[in-house]
Design a protein around this motif. Structure first.
Motif, PDB file in Angstrom:
ATOM      1  N   TYR A  30       0.850  -1.190   0.000  1.00  0.00           N
ATOM      2  CA  TYR A  30       0.000   0.000   0.000  1.00  0.00           C
ATOM      3  C   TYR A  30       0.888   1.244   0.000  1.00  0.00           C
ATOM      4  N   LYS A  31       0.401   2.284  -0.655  1.00  0.00           N
ATOM      5  CA  LYS A  31       1.138   3.565  -0.675  1.00  0.00           C
ATOM      6  C   LYS A  31       0.724   4.382   0.550  1.00  0.00           C
ATOM      7  N   VAL A  32       1.725   4.773   1.308  1.00  0.00           N
ATOM      8  CA  VAL A  32       1.467   5.410   2.602  1.00  0.00           C
ATOM      9  C   VAL A  32       2.126   6.785   2.658  1.00  0.00           C
ATOM     10  N   ILE A  33       1.437   7.729   3.288  1.00  0.00           N
ATOM     11  CA  ILE A  33       2.060   9.039   3.551  1.00  0.00           C
ATOM     12  C   ILE A  33       2.071   9.248   5.070  1.00  0.00           C
ATOM     13  N   ILE A  34       3.244   9.611   5.609  1.00  0.00           N
ATOM     14  CA  ILE A  34       3.355   9.956   7.037  1.00  0.00           C
ATOM     15  C   ILE A  34       3.520  11.467   7.137  1.00  0.00           C
ATOM     16  N   VAL A  35       2.696  12.095   7.960  1.00  0.00           N
ATOM     17  CA  VAL A  35       2.829  13.537   8.193  1.00  0.00           C
ATOM     18  C   VAL A  35       3.233  13.742   9.654  1.00  0.00           C
ATOM     19  N   GLU A  36       4.412  14.313   9.832  1.00  0.00           N
ATOM     20  CA  GLU A  36       4.982  14.486  11.179  1.00  0.00           C
ATOM     21  C   GLU A  36       5.194  15.978  11.433  1.00  0.00           C
ATOM     22  N   LYS A  37       4.738  16.477  12.576  1.00  0.00           N
ATOM     23  CA  LYS A  37       4.863  17.925  12.819  1.00  0.00           C
ATOM     24  C   LYS A  37       6.265  18.322  13.286  1.00  0.00           C
ATOM     25  N   ASP A  38       7.025  17.348  13.795  1.00  0.00           N
ATOM     26  CA  ASP A  38       8.378  17.644  14.270  1.00  0.00           C
ATOM     27  C   ASP A  38       9.361  17.649  13.079  1.00  0.00           C
ATOM     28  N   LEU A  39      10.629  18.001  13.371  1.00  0.00           N
ATOM     29  CA  LEU A  39      11.636  18.071  12.304  1.00  0.00           C
ATOM     30  C   LEU A  39      12.173  16.698  11.923  1.00  0.00           C
ATOM     31  N   SER A  40      11.897  15.699  12.770  1.00  0.00           N
ATOM     32  CA  SER A  40      12.398  14.340  12.524  1.00  0.00           C
ATOM     33  C   SER A  40      11.304  13.350  12.875  1.00  0.00           C
ATOM     34  N   ILE A  41      11.341  12.191  12.227  1.00  0.00           N
ATOM     35  CA  ILE A  41      10.464  11.119  12.690  1.00  0.00           C
ATOM     36  C   ILE A  41      11.173  10.408  13.857  1.00  0.00           C
ATOM     37  N   GLY A  42      10.456   9.536  14.529  1.00  0.00           N
ATOM     38  CA  GLY A  42      11.056   8.818  15.662  1.00  0.00           C
ATOM     39  C   GLY A  42      10.308   9.070  16.962  1.00  0.00           C
ATOM     40  N   GLY A  43       9.512  10.139  16.979  1.00  0.00           N
ATOM     41  CA  GLY A  43       8.682  10.428  18.155  1.00  0.00           C
ATOM     42  C   GLY A  43       9.498  10.613  19.421  1.00  0.00           C
ATOM     43  N   THR A  62      14.976   1.803  17.888  1.00  0.00           N
ATOM     44  CA  THR A  62      14.153   2.688  17.057  1.00  0.00           C
ATOM     45  C   THR A  62      14.857   3.160  15.778  1.00  0.00           C
ATOM     46  N   THR A  63      16.191   3.322  15.826  1.00  0.00           N
ATOM     47  CA  THR A  63      16.853   3.872  14.628  1.00  0.00           C
ATOM     48  C   THR A  63      16.741   2.960  13.398  1.00  0.00           C
ATOM     49  N   PRO A  64      16.904   1.636  13.533  1.00  0.00           N
ATOM     50  CA  PRO A  64      16.714   0.819  12.327  1.00  0.00           C
ATOM     51  C   PRO A  64      15.295   0.947  11.756  1.00  0.00           C
ATOM     52  N   LYS A  65      14.305   1.075  12.664  1.00  0.00           N
ATOM     53  CA  LYS A  65      12.918   1.228  12.199  1.00  0.00           C
ATOM     54  C   LYS A  65      12.730   2.573  11.492  1.00  0.00           C
ATOM     55  N   VAL A  66      13.356   3.602  12.053  1.00  0.00           N
ATOM     56  CA  VAL A  66      13.287   4.938  11.456  1.00  0.00           C
ATOM     57  C   VAL A  66      13.911   4.908  10.050  1.00  0.00           C
ATOM     58  N   SER A  67      15.080   4.267   9.948  1.00  0.00           N
ATOM     59  CA  SER A  67      15.756   4.211   8.635  1.00  0.00           C
ATOM     60  C   SER A  67      14.934   3.414   7.640  1.00  0.00           C
ATOM     61  N   GLU A  68      14.385   2.289   8.096  1.00  0.00           N
ATOM     62  CA  GLU A  68      13.591   1.439   7.208  1.00  0.00           C
ATOM     63  C   GLU A  68      12.365   2.211   6.698  1.00  0.00           C
ATOM     64  N   THR A  69      11.755   2.977   7.598  1.00  0.00           N
ATOM     65  CA  THR A  69      10.588   3.783   7.214  1.00  0.00           C
ATOM     66  C   THR A  69      11.002   4.827   6.183  1.00  0.00           C
ATOM     67  N   ALA A  70      12.125   5.502   6.464  1.00  0.00           N
ATOM     68  CA  ALA A  70      12.557   6.590   5.583  1.00  0.00           C
ATOM     69  C   ALA A  70      12.961   6.092   4.188  1.00  0.00           C
ATOM     70  N   ARG A  71      13.462   4.839   4.125  1.00  0.00           N
ATOM     71  CA  ARG A  71      13.961   4.335   2.839  1.00  0.00           C
ATOM     72  C   ARG A  71      12.925   3.524   2.073  1.00  0.00           C
ATOM     73  N   HIS A  72      11.765   3.258   2.682  1.00  0.00           N
ATOM     74  CA  HIS A  72      10.797   2.362   2.042  1.00  0.00           C
ATOM     75  C   HIS A  72      10.192   3.027   0.801  1.00  0.00           C
ATOM     76  N   PRO A  73      10.211   2.329  -0.341  1.00  0.00           N
ATOM     77  CA  PRO A  73       9.709   2.968  -1.570  1.00  0.00           C
ATOM     78  C   PRO A  73       8.206   3.278  -1.538  1.00  0.00           C
ATOM     79  N   ASN A  74       7.463   2.609  -0.654  1.00  0.00           N
ATOM     80  CA  ASN A  74       6.013   2.863  -0.612  1.00  0.00           C
ATOM     81  C   ASN A  74       5.623   3.917   0.424  1.00  0.00           C
ATOM     82  N   ILE A  75       6.625   4.492   1.115  1.00  0.00           N
ATOM     83  CA  ILE A  75       6.309   5.473   2.166  1.00  0.00           C
ATOM     84  C   ILE A  75       6.850   6.859   1.790  1.00  0.00           C
ATOM     85  N   SER A  76       5.955   7.850   1.812  1.00  0.00           N
ATOM     86  CA  SER A  76       6.387   9.250   1.636  1.00  0.00           C
ATOM     87  C   SER A  76       6.299   9.922   2.987  1.00  0.00           C
ATOM     88  N   ILE A  77       7.367  10.640   3.373  1.00  0.00           N
ATOM     89  CA  ILE A  77       7.384  11.282   4.695  1.00  0.00           C
ATOM     90  C   ILE A  77       7.441  12.801   4.542  1.00  0.00           C
TER      91      ILE A  77
END
Lengths: 430, 89
Positions: A30-43, A62-77
């Motif tokens: 699925y094509k996903v968009i994450i909208v984060e109000k902070d300057l970085s993801i990771g919460g 958390t960092t491997p998950k953050v990197s995986e999210t940022a590099r995933h072709p189906n995720i726009s951040i």
């Protein structure tokens, strides 16, 4: 061909729950968009030292998950961005207004931090919970993703030095706010929580007495990228040797409008007590508590382990904190087991602040109302069978947006949100 | 090439608090560096020497430590306070 502004799922919030939901859905194509109000993801998790009860490194998880999210072709951040409004046009059909705020630094930034060296402005660093300063142009923190600088325009002296010295020509003061419409088939609310502001309990002296800190400030002192060179008192840089924790600061307290238990304060305080005894082997740590809620797997053993390490537990409510001339603090408390009001002196006090709902989500929905529970969290309409289901079909909830919970429960909740969303997208859950 | 700083200067002015903050930080930094030029000192000693609020010395000294202009020395005899020194003194 995919449309650039059309996504299967909009995830509001890029913390651990948002990332987990996004990865699960993206791995289902699925094509996903994450909208984060902070300057970085990771919460908030990315700022933690270790997690309880395993004492695994928080950043290492958390960092491997953050990197995986940022590099995933189906995720726009989209970081430094907000969803202004969401309108439901029909089943599998939502439209949302995305507001991208200017960072004044382009993606050409290499994170070299030369601009930071030259910037003359010093303000409190919000990523170190105000214990130390940062520049007006800054990389938010060392493991931020994206690791690119941002300019705090409200505190910028407009000297232009950053632009002069940037080797990548990445500074761009011409950036402006940008609004665009996106079309999505489903929404996941993963906006997380807010921490209780201890200024609302003036008798604890937070803000007035520098040696009264929050547990998040102590958390930062316990990570390798700490603000100081060791665990020190913010007032005078002394290494503390008698530290007190005040549990239930801003939770289980009707007088501050938060009558419920935050579920994590007991355990994160016990965790910090153990870490403190590692960092400062000669220190004494006392925990003032109402009840120790060690309800999860391995929690009770973790509590017993802290007792075995000579952490002192006093069942009592702290009523007042006073400061002595040398910066030490006098705690006046009711010892429930002894039935007496007593006083004790400590050289550093940590307030274990509770969790509050982040109600940002409540004003987003335009033509349809999203129900809140009695404590302003997102209402789970079918908590047992479909825990992520909200009052709007196609809108799901993940993590602490639905109530206080710890990290494993947030990840579990995100798993529920992503599977229910996938069911909805396939025409199942209504 | 026209610098983009000129574009934002036409839209914004610098709030007075920002200018004041820069001045105060530079003044305090100068004083801290001056006393540390002589010898290593603890935060309390620096505050006494320059007659400033001890918590503002802690904040500004730790900021200098973060940006690498100050470094940590040894602990005092009571193992309570660290000494700080200028980098490459």
């Amino acid at each position: 061909m995919t449309q650039p502004n059309k996504f299967d799922a909009l995830i509001i919030g890029g913390g651990i729950a948002g990332e987990e939901s996004a990865l699960n859905l993206a791995n289902m194509d699925y094509k996903v968009i994450i909208v984060e109000k902070d300057l970085s993801i990771g919460g908030k998790m990315i700022h933690l030292s270790k997690v309880f009860p395993t004492l695994d490194c928080g950043a290492c998880i958390t960092t491997p998950k953050v990197s995986e999210t940022a590099r995933h072709p189906n995720i726009s951040i989209y970081t430094n961005s907000e969803i202004q409004d969401i309108e439901k046009l029909g089943e599998n059909n939502f439209t949302a207004t995305l507001l991208e705020k200017p960072r004044y630094v382009t993606e050409d930034c290499t994170g070299c931090q030369i601009c930071e060296e030259k910037c003359p402005v010093i303000v409190e660093d919000q990523y170190q919970w105000n214990l130390v300063g940062r520049k007006a142009v800054y990389v938010p923190f060392s493991i931020a993703n994206p690791r690119i600088a941002a300019i705090d325009i409200e505190n910028c002296s407009l000297c232009g030095l950053c632009e002069k010295v940037c080797p990548a020509n990445a500074i761009d003061f011409s950036q402006e706010e940008k609004r665009s419409n996106i079309n999505v088939n489903s929404v996941i609310i993963a906006t997380g929580y807010n921490l209780f502001d201890p200024l609302k309990i003036p008798r604890y002296g937070f803000g007035k007495f520098k040696n009264v800190v929050t547990a998040m400030q102590m958390e930062r002192q316990l990570v390798p990228t700490r603000p100081y060179n060791n665990v020190l008192r913010p007032k005078d840089g002394k290494m503390p040797d008698n530290i007190a924790y005040v549990l239930c600061t801003g939770s289980r307290d009707e007088t501050v409008g938060n009558p419920i238990c935050s579920q994590v304060c007991c355990m994160y305080s016990i965790k910090q007590a153990q870490l403190l005894l590692g960092a400062l082997p000669m220190a004494d740590v006392t925990i003032y508590y109402l009840h120790i809620r060690a309800f999860g797997k391995g929690f009770c053993e973790f509590f017993q382990q802290a007792k075995g390490m000579d952490v002192e537990f006093i069942k009592g409510k702290v009523g007042l904190i006073k400061e002595k001339e040398n910066g030490n603090l006098i705690l006046r408390y009711e010892d429930i087991q002894k039935g007496k009001v007593l006083e004790a002196e400590h050289d550093l006090v940590v307030l274990s602040t509770g969790i509050l709902p982040n109600t940002d989500y409540s004003s987003m929905f335009k033509n349809i109302n999203i129900e809140q529970d009695d404590f302003s969290y997102v209402h789970q309409v079918d908590e047992l069978c479909c825990p992520a289901k909200t009052s709007i079909d196609g809108v799901f909830v993940a993590g602490t947006s639905s109530g206080p919970m710890d990290i494993p429960d947030s990840i579990l909740s995100a798993g529920a949100a992503s599977s229910e969303t996938a069911g909805y997208l396939k025409g199942g859950i209504r | 090439m026209k610098k983009t700083i000129d574009i934002i200067k036409q839209k914004r002015t610098v709030p007075p608090g920002v200018k004041e903050g820069v001045k105060m930080f530079n003044k305090l930094k100068k004083e801290i560096f001056k006393v540390l030029k002589e010898k290593e000192m603890t935060i309390l000693e620096i505050a006494n020497e320059i007659n400033a609020d001890v918590d503002s010395i802690t904040f500004n000294l730790m900021t200098c430590l973060k940006f690498g202009t100050i470094e940590v020395g040894k602990l005092d005899d009571n193992d309570e306070y660290y000494y700080y020194k200028l980098k490459n003194r």
